[in-house]
Design an enzyme around this catalytic site. Structure first.
Site, PDB file in Angstrom:
ATOM      1  N   ASP A   1       6.063   4.648   4.905  1.00 34.48           N
ATOM      2  CA  ASP A   1       6.959   3.678   5.549  1.00 34.48           C
ATOM      3  C   ASP A   1       6.970   2.333   4.810  1.00 34.48           C
ATOM      4  O   ASP A   1       7.655   1.398   5.231  1.00 34.48           O
ATOM      5  CB  ASP A   1       6.613   3.498   7.037  1.00 34.48           C
ATOM      6  CG  ASP A   1       5.202   2.994   7.282  1.00 34.48           C
ATOM      7  OD1 ASP A   1       4.284   3.383   6.516  1.00 34.48           O
ATOM      8  OD2 ASP A   1       4.997   2.204   8.225  1.00 34.48           O
ATOM      9  N   HIS A   2       6.239   2.260   3.703  1.00 29.54           N
ATOM     10  CA  HIS A   2       6.237   1.062   2.851  1.00 29.54           C
ATOM     11  C   HIS A   2       6.799   1.347   1.455  1.00 29.54           C
ATOM     12  O   HIS A   2       7.041   0.423   0.689  1.00 29.54           O
ATOM     13  CB  HIS A   2       4.813   0.492   2.731  1.00 29.54           C
ATOM     14  CG  HIS A   2       4.247   0.065   4.051  1.00 29.54           C
ATOM     15  ND1 HIS A   2       4.068  -1.248   4.408  1.00 29.54           N
ATOM     16  CD2 HIS A   2       3.863   0.798   5.131  1.00 29.54           C
ATOM     17  CE1 HIS A   2       3.585  -1.311   5.642  1.00 29.54           C
ATOM     18  NE2 HIS A   2       3.450  -0.080   6.094  1.00 29.54           N
TER      19      HIS A   2
ATOM     20  N   HIS B   1       1.474   3.938   1.897  1.00 28.76           N
ATOM     21  CA  HIS B   1       2.042   4.707   3.008  1.00 28.76           C
ATOM     22  C   HIS B   1       3.571   4.787   2.901  1.00 28.76           C
ATOM     23  O   HIS B   1       4.226   3.839   2.463  1.00 28.76           O
ATOM     24  CB  HIS B   1       1.624   4.102   4.349  1.00 28.76           C
ATOM     25  CG  HIS B   1       0.176   4.354   4.668  1.00 28.76           C
ATOM     26  ND1 HIS B   1      -0.551   3.595   5.556  1.00 28.76           N
ATOM     27  CD2 HIS B   1      -0.686   5.300   4.189  1.00 28.76           C
ATOM     28  CE1 HIS B   1      -1.794   4.068   5.620  1.00 28.76           C
ATOM     29  NE2 HIS B   1      -1.903   5.089   4.800  1.00 28.76           N
TER      30      HIS B   1
ATOM     31  N   ASP C   1      -0.170  -3.888   6.330  1.00 29.33           N
ATOM     32  CA  ASP C   1      -0.788  -3.356   7.552  1.00 29.33           C
ATOM     33  C   ASP C   1      -2.244  -3.808   7.680  1.00 29.33           C
ATOM     34  O   ASP C   1      -3.063  -3.107   8.274  1.00 29.33           O
ATOM     35  CB  ASP C   1      -0.735  -1.819   7.551  1.00 29.33           C
ATOM     36  CG  ASP C   1       0.672  -1.294   7.775  1.00 29.33           C
ATOM     37  OD1 ASP C   1       1.583  -2.093   8.041  1.00 29.33           O
ATOM     38  OD2 ASP C   1       0.856  -0.059   7.672  1.00 29.33           O
TER      39      ASP C   1
ATOM     40  N   HIS D   1       4.741  -4.786  10.756  1.00 34.71           N
ATOM     41  CA  HIS D   1       5.170  -4.099  11.986  1.00 34.71           C
ATOM     42  C   HIS D   1       5.297  -5.077  13.144  1.00 34.71           C
ATOM     43  O   HIS D   1       4.555  -6.056  13.233  1.00 34.71           O
ATOM     44  CB  HIS D   1       4.160  -3.017  12.396  1.00 34.71           C
ATOM     45  CG  HIS D   1       4.137  -1.824  11.494  1.00 34.71           C
ATOM     46  ND1 HIS D   1       4.962  -0.730  11.679  1.00 34.71           N
ATOM     47  CD2 HIS D   1       3.387  -1.548  10.401  1.00 34.71           C
ATOM     48  CE1 HIS D   1       4.715   0.166  10.740  1.00 34.71           C
ATOM     49  NE2 HIS D   1       3.762  -0.301   9.940  1.00 34.71           N
TER      50      HIS D   1
ATOM     51  N   HIS E   1       0.851  -1.201   0.000  1.00 34.85           N
ATOM     52  CA  HIS E   1       0.000   0.000   0.000  1.00 34.85           C
ATOM     53  C   HIS E   1       0.877   1.238   0.000  1.00 34.85           C
ATOM     54  O   HIS E   1       2.096   1.155   0.125  1.00 34.85           O
ATOM     55  CB  HIS E   1      -0.993  -0.031   1.151  1.00 34.85           C
ATOM     56  CG  HIS E   1      -0.400   0.071   2.525  1.00 34.85           C
ATOM     57  ND1 HIS E   1       0.408  -0.895   3.067  1.00 34.85           N
ATOM     58  CD2 HIS E   1      -0.500   1.042   3.471  1.00 34.85           C
ATOM     59  CE1 HIS E   1       0.772  -0.530   4.286  1.00 34.85           C
ATOM     60  NE2 HIS E   1       0.246   0.641   4.541  1.00 34.85           N
TER      61      HIS E   1
ATOM     62  N   HIS F   1      -7.472  -0.815   5.667  1.00 36.70           N
ATOM     63  CA  HIS F   1      -6.422   0.107   6.135  1.00 36.70           C
ATOM     64  C   HIS F   1      -6.234   1.203   5.085  1.00 36.70           C
ATOM     65  O   HIS F   1      -6.245   2.389   5.402  1.00 36.70           O
ATOM     66  CB  HIS F   1      -5.141  -0.689   6.360  1.00 36.70           C
ATOM     67  CG  HIS F   1      -3.970   0.131   6.785  1.00 36.70           C
ATOM     68  ND1 HIS F   1      -3.881   0.736   8.015  1.00 36.70           N
ATOM     69  CD2 HIS F   1      -2.816   0.456   6.132  1.00 36.70           C
ATOM     70  CE1 HIS F   1      -2.731   1.400   8.106  1.00 36.70           C
ATOM     71  NE2 HIS F   1      -2.066   1.242   6.977  1.00 36.70           N
TER      72      HIS F   1
END
Ligand code: ZN
Length: 269
Positions: A69-70, A67, A143, A181, A65, A123
């Site tokens: 941090d990905h 975001h 996530d 995570h 996805h 999410h």
């Protein structure tokens, strides 16, 4: 720092390594002894270091996805190697070269692997999961599903996320779950509020405490373990229904009402 989770019994055998990044992310690397695929490269340096240390050639990037941090490491990694970037068709992914949707299949020769794409909205709207075939199936679920928890609802409805979790529950019970995570221990603390008398959950709390004390990831878990301990997969269990009704003033007992209230309770926890 990187940690190889599965030793390679023979040259060429596929394995998975966890690269810790930021405060609590894992960048998962699927590799044999020559080539690697990275799932959700939120940062480039841990990946670059790992590839160099192992003498591996990067083959592809798989994105669950959008975001940061990905996806934050995509540009730097592609500046060094012009590899394909697979990601959700429904989301804006930097430098995406292959737009994926539900039921798509990925076939790679280096490293040799085959994966099925799952659409897991909730999410985020286009969130994907990657299910890798093998004697023991692997699931890279970003996530959506965490150890003993699930992702927050940023772009979807509770009904969408519950449906996505149902998709995952229908996978073989021995499927190994690689979440993005290290949230398991915090999630277990919440799960114990919901189901204090669940013996499988109590055992998982002990097991995860031992793993973290030894500096080990609590992941991958398995679908069987998640089904036995993750309250978000257990919203039809009488004990979960009772806890949610008592704590959240929910009159209804249907699965979606319980799931919706449980997700809101976790946000406040
Ligand atoms: Zn996210």
């Amino acid at each position: 720092m990187s940690r190889s989770l599965f030793c390679s019994p023979a040259p060429g055998t596929l394995q998975v390594s966890a690269l810790p990044a930021f405060a609590d992310n894992y960048l998962w690397v699927l590799h044999d002894d020559t080539h690697a695929v990275v799932v959700d490269p939120g940062a480039a340096p841990p990946v670059q270091h790992f590839l160099q240390q192992r003498g591996l050639t990067l083959s592809a990037l798989w994105i669950t996805h959008h975001h940061a941090d990905h996806t934050g490491g995509i540009a730097a990694l592609r500046a060094q190697a012009d590899v394909p970037v697979y990601g959700p068709a429904l989301e804006c992914i930097p430098q995406r070269t292959q737009a994926l949707a539900a039921e798509d299949t990925l076939q790679l020769n280096h490293p040799p692997l085959r994966a099925q794409v799952l659409h897991l909205p909730g999410h985020t709207a286009g969130h994907l999961g990657y299910r890798v075939a093998g004697p023991v199936p692997w699931l890279f679920c970003g996530d959506t599903l965490f150890g003993c928890g699930c992702g927050r609802l940023f772009e979807g409805t509770p009904a969408q996320l519950l449906d996505s979790l149902h998709q995952l529950q229908r996978l073989p019970q021995d499927t190994l779950v690689f979440s993005a995570h290290e949230y398991t221990q915090a999630n277990i603390r919440f799960a114990l509020e919901v189901e204090p008398d669940n013996p499988a959950l109590q055992q998982r709390a002990r097991d995860c405490a031992a793993l973290r004390a030894a500096g080990q990831p609590t992941l991958p878990s398995s679908m069987a373990l998640e089904c036995a301990t993750n309250p978000f997969l257990r919203c039809t269990e009488p004990g979960v229904i009772r806890s949610v009704q008592a704590r959240c003033q929910v009159a209804h007992s249907d699965e979606l009402s319980i799931f919706t209230a449980l997700r809101a309770w976790k946000n406040r926890f």
